[in-house]
Design an enzyme around this catalytic site. Sequence first.
Site, PDB file in Angstrom:
ATOM      1  N   SER A  74       0.823  -1.291  -0.174  1.00 52.94           N
ATOM      2  CA  SER A  74      -0.052  -0.072   0.041  1.00 52.94           C
ATOM      3  C   SER A  74       0.856   1.235   0.011  1.00 52.94           C
ATOM      4  CB  SER A  74      -0.740   0.021   1.202  1.00 52.94           C
ATOM      5  OG  SER A  74      -1.505   1.386   1.286  1.00 52.94           O
ATOM      6  N   TYR A 102      -2.554  -1.240  10.472  1.00 53.92           N
ATOM      7  CA  TYR A 102      -2.719  -1.565   8.982  1.00 53.92           C
ATOM      8  C   TYR A 102      -1.277  -0.803   8.543  1.00 53.92           C
ATOM      9  CZ  TYR A 102      -3.905  -1.156   4.002  1.00 53.92           C
ATOM     10  OH  TYR A 102      -4.200  -1.290   2.674  1.00 53.92           O
TER      11      TYR A 102
HETATM   12  P1  NAI Z   1     -10.988  -6.146  -0.254  1.00 56.71           P
HETATM   13  O1  NAI Z   1     -11.591  -6.004   0.827  1.00 56.71           O
HETATM   14  O2  NAI Z   1     -12.161  -6.220  -1.795  1.00 56.71           O
HETATM   15  O3  NAI Z   1     -10.102  -7.437  -0.474  1.00 56.71           O
HETATM   16  C1  NAI Z   1      -9.386  -8.177   0.475  1.00 56.71           C
HETATM   17  C2  NAI Z   1      -9.423  -9.506   0.290  1.00 56.71           C
HETATM   18  O4  NAI Z   1      -8.854 -10.278   1.230  1.00 56.71           O
HETATM   19  C3  NAI Z   1     -10.934  -9.865   0.287  1.00 56.71           C
HETATM   20  O5  NAI Z   1     -11.197 -10.703  -0.681  1.00 56.71           O
HETATM   21  C4  NAI Z   1     -11.076 -10.721   1.803  1.00 56.71           C
HETATM   22  O6  NAI Z   1     -11.920 -11.601   1.726  1.00 56.71           O
HETATM   23  C5  NAI Z   1      -9.763 -11.378   1.882  1.00 56.71           C
HETATM   24  N1  NAI Z   1      -9.281 -11.621   3.142  1.00 56.71           N
HETATM   25  C6  NAI Z   1      -9.302 -10.766   4.212  1.00 56.71           C
HETATM   26  N2  NAI Z   1      -8.743 -11.441   5.586  1.00 56.71           N
HETATM   27  C7  NAI Z   1      -8.613 -12.698   4.861  1.00 56.71           C
HETATM   28  C8  NAI Z   1      -8.072 -13.969   5.376  1.00 56.71           C
HETATM   29  N3  NAI Z   1      -7.790 -14.043   6.581  1.00 56.71           N
HETATM   30  N4  NAI Z   1      -7.702 -14.982   4.735  1.00 56.71           N
HETATM   31  C9  NAI Z   1      -7.885 -14.975   3.511  1.00 56.71           C
HETATM   32  N5  NAI Z   1      -8.495 -13.850   2.852  1.00 56.71           N
HETATM   33  C10 NAI Z   1      -8.810 -12.731   3.340  1.00 56.71           C
HETATM   34  O7  NAI Z   1     -10.281  -4.809  -0.663  1.00 56.71           O
HETATM   35  P2  NAI Z   1      -9.104  -4.633  -1.655  1.00 56.71           P
HETATM   36  O8  NAI Z   1      -9.026  -3.198  -1.812  1.00 56.71           O
HETATM   37  O9  NAI Z   1      -9.096  -5.465  -2.986  1.00 56.71           O
HETATM   38  O10 NAI Z   1      -7.560  -5.072  -0.938  1.00 56.71           O
HETATM   39  C11 NAI Z   1      -6.771  -5.971  -1.473  1.00 56.71           C
HETATM   40  C12 NAI Z   1      -5.419  -5.555  -1.001  1.00 56.71           C
HETATM   41  O11 NAI Z   1      -5.098  -4.355  -1.475  1.00 56.71           O
HETATM   42  C13 NAI Z   1      -5.358  -5.566   0.444  1.00 56.71           C
HETATM   43  O12 NAI Z   1      -4.243  -6.227   0.910  1.00 56.71           O
HETATM   44  C14 NAI Z   1      -5.122  -4.017   0.741  1.00 56.71           C
HETATM   45  O13 NAI Z   1      -4.275  -3.741   1.920  1.00 56.71           O
HETATM   46  C15 NAI Z   1      -4.386  -3.633  -0.456  1.00 56.71           C
HETATM   47  N6  NAI Z   1      -4.740  -2.144  -0.715  1.00 56.71           N
HETATM   48  C16 NAI Z   1      -5.840  -1.761  -1.370  1.00 56.71           C
HETATM   49  C17 NAI Z   1      -5.995  -0.270  -1.419  1.00 56.71           C
HETATM   50  C18 NAI Z   1      -7.390   0.360  -1.915  1.00 56.71           C
HETATM   51  O14 NAI Z   1      -7.479   1.514  -1.957  1.00 56.71           O
HETATM   52  N7  NAI Z   1      -8.395  -0.464  -2.131  1.00 56.71           N
HETATM   53  C19 NAI Z   1      -4.916   0.639  -1.046  1.00 56.71           C
HETATM   54  C20 NAI Z   1      -3.594   0.024  -0.850  1.00 56.71           C
HETATM   55  C21 NAI Z   1      -3.609  -1.298  -0.750  1.00 56.71           C
END
Ligand code: NAI
Length: 268
Positions: free
Chosen positions: A151, A164
Amino acid sequence: MKGLAGKNALITGASSGIGQAIAIRLAQEGCNIAINYRSKPEAAKETETTALQRASEAGYGNIQTLLVQGDVSKEEDILRIMHRVTEQFGSLDILINNAGVQTEHASHEVPTDEFDWVLSVNLRGAFICARETIKQFLAQQRPGVIINVSSVHEVIPRPRYLSYSISKGGMENLTKTLALEYANQGIRVNAIAPGATITPINEAWTDDPEQRAVVESHIPMGRPGTSEEMAAATAFLASDEAAYITGQTLFIDGGLTLYADFRETWSA
Ligand code: NAI
């Protein structure tokens, strides 16, 4: 992209957002994809359906897919996921450490169990997945690629999201240390650092025009990123086009880390 067709990839947290887009993009490039999800099999199925469709449109109608449930905060789940993936695909070439969670509190009020939970998903989970993947790379005597979804908060402090921020700061070191340790064995480890991206994690502001305008005012390019933009950069780093890149974090943030406040001169 060069070198992706026929590769076996595992994407954690691939039932939504950035992980889902990465799984679909890798399938479109001809990879066999293991779609890890924690609790929503129907959403993981959507990833699979779209991935198969895009792969077929791109001429890769024969890719394999695997849905694999597991919570990356639990070591036994990760071991089970890895076993399942290597059993099904025979080997592993690409790990995408994408699963992530966040919670909001003033830092002096962060409950210890929440701190532990965020770190156990975002950092400890990424570490164990990476460790098991590297063991597999060494055992199969064919190196591969690890990409951590970090991130902009790898480098920008994030008040009220202390756990985070710490997890993503740690991810930078995870990326660099593993990259250095295994570079001479052909294993590459890199990270992407998304800026504000339209995904479910950001529903609080993506669905609210006023809040969204505030977010956009801080982004030099004036808009949030898309999951597909994150997936494109990830596919590049996973491909042979990036064969000489390791230990790097690629910021994909519309200029966020250039700090919009400095666009106009406000100090001598
Ligand atoms: P999201 O909430 O759609 O995706 C996160 C995913 O991780 C979900 O599918 C969730 O079910 C899964 N997850 C959570 N805990 C879990 C566990 N214990 N075991 C297996 N799966 C698990 O959100 P997004 O944005 O797609 O996030 C994906 C990555 O991108 C994350 O690491 C987040 O920190 C990172 N990120 C997102 C940003 C944004 O603005 N959306 C910015 C910077 C980083």
